[in-house]
Design a protein around this motif. Sequence first.
Motif: not given
Length: 141
Positions: A92, A96, A101-102, A105-106, A108-110, A112-113
Amino acid sequence: VKAQTNADEETPLGVQIACNKYGAQYNVCPELLEAICYHESRYTPDISNGTCRGIMQINEPYHKERMERLGVTDIYDLEGNILVGADYLAELFAEYNDVGIVMGLYHGEKNAIEKGKSGNLSSYTIEILELSEHLERLHGK
C-alpha cells in the motif's frame, strides 16, 4: 491517554521482536505495526472477527494468495500474521505513499483514497497514528 500508555507497557516481547523484524524487512515503521496489533486485537494472536483473524486482524480470504506467496499457513501464528500485515502495508505504501490513505485502505474504509487526500481521516486512522507516534516517542525516536 491511558490506552496509549498501556499499549507499550503491555506489549509482549514477541510482538516487539516481530514488529521490529518485519518493519525493517519491509521498511514499515515498527511502531505503526505495533499500534495496529494493539488496536486490532490488544495483542491477542488467536482472535477473530468475521473473516479477519489474528493479531493484526488480517482478512484471510482477501489475503489468501499473499499468505501462500509468503508461506504463511496459520494466520493465527503471531509472526506469520505480522508478516502478512507488513507485506500488505508495504504494498500500500509503495502505491500511495500517504499514511492516511494507507491506513484507511488497510481498515477497508470506503472512499479511503479520497478521505486521505482531503485529510478527512477516520477515527480508526487517527487512533493508529496517535498510538504509533506515542510508541515512537517512548522508543526514543
